[in-house]
Design a protein around this motif. Sequence first.
Motif, PDB file in Angstrom:
ATOM      1  N   ALA A 130       0.837  -1.198   0.000  1.00 39.10           N
ATOM      2  CA  ALA A 130       0.000   0.000   0.000  1.00 39.10           C
ATOM      3  C   ALA A 130       0.876   1.254   0.000  1.00 39.10           C
ATOM      4  O   ALA A 130       0.564   2.247  -0.647  1.00 39.10           O
ATOM      5  CB  ALA A 130      -0.927   0.000   1.211  1.00 39.10           C
ATOM      6  N   PHE A 131       1.968   1.190   0.753  1.00 37.09           N
ATOM      7  CA  PHE A 131       2.967   2.259   0.768  1.00 37.09           C
ATOM      8  C   PHE A 131       4.240   1.694   0.141  1.00 37.09           C
ATOM      9  O   PHE A 131       4.788   0.699   0.613  1.00 37.09           O
ATOM     10  CB  PHE A 131       3.251   2.719   2.194  1.00 37.09           C
ATOM     11  N   LYS A 132       4.719   2.319  -0.933  1.00 36.43           N
ATOM     12  CA  LYS A 132       5.833   1.759  -1.688  1.00 36.43           C
ATOM     13  C   LYS A 132       7.054   2.671  -1.627  1.00 36.43           C
ATOM     14  O   LYS A 132       7.017   3.817  -2.084  1.00 36.43           O
ATOM     15  CB  LYS A 132       5.437   1.555  -3.155  1.00 36.43           C
ATOM     16  N   PRO A 133       8.178   2.168  -1.073  1.00 37.91           N
ATOM     17  CA  PRO A 133       9.421   2.932  -1.125  1.00 37.91           C
ATOM     18  C   PRO A 133      10.050   2.772  -2.506  1.00 37.91           C
ATOM     19  O   PRO A 133      10.408   1.669  -2.911  1.00 37.91           O
ATOM     20  CB  PRO A 133      10.287   2.267  -0.043  1.00 37.91           C
ATOM     21  N   ARG A 134      10.183   3.848  -3.239  1.00 33.63           N
ATOM     22  CA  ARG A 134      10.713   3.777  -4.602  1.00 33.63           C
ATOM     23  C   ARG A 134      11.971   4.616  -4.716  1.00 33.63           C
ATOM     24  O   ARG A 134      12.093   5.683  -4.108  1.00 33.63           O
ATOM     25  CB  ARG A 134       9.669   4.272  -5.619  1.00 33.63           C
ATOM     26  N   THR A 135      12.893   4.148  -5.523  1.00 30.62           N
ATOM     27  CA  THR A 135      14.140   4.888  -5.729  1.00 30.62           C
ATOM     28  C   THR A 135      13.867   6.258  -6.340  1.00 30.62           C
ATOM     29  O   THR A 135      14.483   7.258  -5.968  1.00 30.62           O
ATOM     30  CB  THR A 135      15.081   4.085  -6.639  1.00 30.62           C
ATOM     31  N   SER A 136      12.956   6.315  -7.293  1.00 31.28           N
ATOM     32  CA  SER A 136      12.599   7.577  -7.940  1.00 31.28           C
ATOM     33  C   SER A 136      11.394   8.221  -7.265  1.00 31.28           C
ATOM     34  O   SER A 136      10.383   7.549  -7.024  1.00 31.28           O
ATOM     35  CB  SER A 136      12.274   7.353  -9.421  1.00 31.28           C
ATOM     36  N   PRO A 137      11.460   9.520  -6.980  1.00 29.85           N
ATOM     37  CA  PRO A 137      10.297  10.187  -6.386  1.00 29.85           C
ATOM     38  C   PRO A 137       9.131  10.326  -7.359  1.00 29.85           C
ATOM     39  O   PRO A 137       8.019  10.667  -6.951  1.00 29.85           O
ATOM     40  CB  PRO A 137      10.848  11.566  -5.995  1.00 29.85           C
ATOM     41  N   TYR A 138       9.385  10.040  -8.642  1.00 28.58           N
ATOM     42  CA  TYR A 138       8.344  10.166  -9.649  1.00 28.58           C
ATOM     43  C   TYR A 138       7.643   8.837  -9.947  1.00 28.58           C
ATOM     44  O   TYR A 138       6.678   8.798 -10.698  1.00 28.58           O
ATOM     45  CB  TYR A 138       8.937  10.738 -10.942  1.00 28.58           C
ATOM     46  N   ALA A 139       8.154   7.757  -9.373  1.00 27.61           N
ATOM     47  CA  ALA A 139       7.546   6.444  -9.583  1.00 27.61           C
ATOM     48  C   ALA A 139       6.297   6.308  -8.704  1.00 27.61           C
ATOM     49  O   ALA A 139       6.105   7.033  -7.726  1.00 27.61           O
ATOM     50  CB  ALA A 139       8.546   5.339  -9.269  1.00 27.61           C
ATOM     51  N   PHE A 140       5.456   5.344  -9.060  1.00 31.38           N
ATOM     52  CA  PHE A 140       4.227   5.070  -8.306  1.00 31.38           C
ATOM     53  C   PHE A 140       4.568   4.737  -6.864  1.00 31.38           C
ATOM     54  O   PHE A 140       5.355   3.828  -6.588  1.00 31.38           O
ATOM     55  CB  PHE A 140       3.481   3.910  -8.968  1.00 31.38           C
ATOM     56  N   GLN A 141       3.987   5.461  -5.929  1.00 33.70           N
ATOM     57  CA  GLN A 141       4.316   5.329  -4.509  1.00 33.70           C
ATOM     58  C   GLN A 141       3.303   4.489  -3.728  1.00 33.70           C
ATOM     59  O   GLN A 141       3.398   4.384  -2.521  1.00 33.70           O
ATOM     60  CB  GLN A 141       4.405   6.719  -3.876  1.00 33.70           C
ATOM     61  N   GLY A 142       2.335   3.905  -4.426  1.00 30.72           N
ATOM     62  CA  GLY A 142       1.326   3.118  -3.754  1.00 30.72           C
ATOM     63  C   GLY A 142       0.077   3.936  -3.476  1.00 30.72           C
ATOM     64  O   GLY A 142       0.065   5.163  -3.572  1.00 30.72           O
TER      65      GLY A 142
END
Length: 338
Positions: A130-142
């Motif tokens: 539901a909450f996704k840590p992503r390397t890019s701040p522009y990627a889908f975050q959940g």
Amino acid sequence: MVVIMRPNHTAEELDRAIRVMEAGGVNVMISRGSETTILGAEGDARGIDAQKMAALPGVERVMRVSEPYKKVNRKYHPDDTVVELAPGVTVGGRRLLVAAGPCSVESREQITAVAQAVKASGAQVLRGGAFKPRTSPYAFQGMGYEGLDLLEKARMATGLPVVTEIMDADDIGYFVEHVDVIQVGARNMQNFSLLKRLGKVNKPILLKRGLSATIEEWLMSAEYILAGGNENVILCERGIRTFETFTRNTLDLSAVLAVKRQSHLPVMVDPSHACGQAWMVERMSLAAIAAGADGLIIEVHNDPAHALCDGQQSITPEQFDGLMEKVGAVAECVGRTV
């Protein structure tokens, strides 16, 4: 220091051994196994005379422990820990645990369809972010709290308990109320303030190994949770960062053997994040079982090509169904069931 009592020790002998240890300036942890009782010294045990301790009635032997982790150490707790995730769903015993589902929750239709499919194939737990840590701040975050709500709806539709990752310590209360298993991701493995607070809750914690963490660092992170009072910890090997670039990470199956020798905690393997390529997931899953893993956590998506997160490492429900048949065969070879 670890004090191993004789199998036929009396209650008076046990009490005396505990008093002597406490007089040496330590707190005493008592572990009653299937065959023996072990007293573990929590703190600086240099004030205890090991020879005098070994001479006490009822004491079988005394061992010095060099490892910095105590509560997760198999020397203190020789029997394997079995963690209950939900009524009738456990990890750490003879039966393997398989958790499956998409990397991230994308819609009610998606998560419910995948949940129904993996349950039909034999999965006992639904995974989904539901909450996704992503390397890019522009990627889908959940989808955040909406995603947690959809996971709850999928649980109601299928009966599968839910495991999902926590990002913020302020969300612990909400997760405790709405989630069956709280996952600490690789990037938060050494978020010690989060680990301390999770040590105060009565909820299973799935602790993933950090991207570059040693086995000792991983176990010390688990120690933070157990030291707080929460003994329901499951370790998860999910690959570590090496010089290799062909795979997303390098799956360290030797860590399964190493950890199970050092610790009593159950160990799961995440072949999806480790390899980063769907075509590798089946063989690495089977290898993990052969290596002694207590369970698997696998990414399954009903349309990987259009997944909002990690589609390249997700297998389809049909592929998962075929995998589960092989999982059962390998499990039988190593004395396990699914």
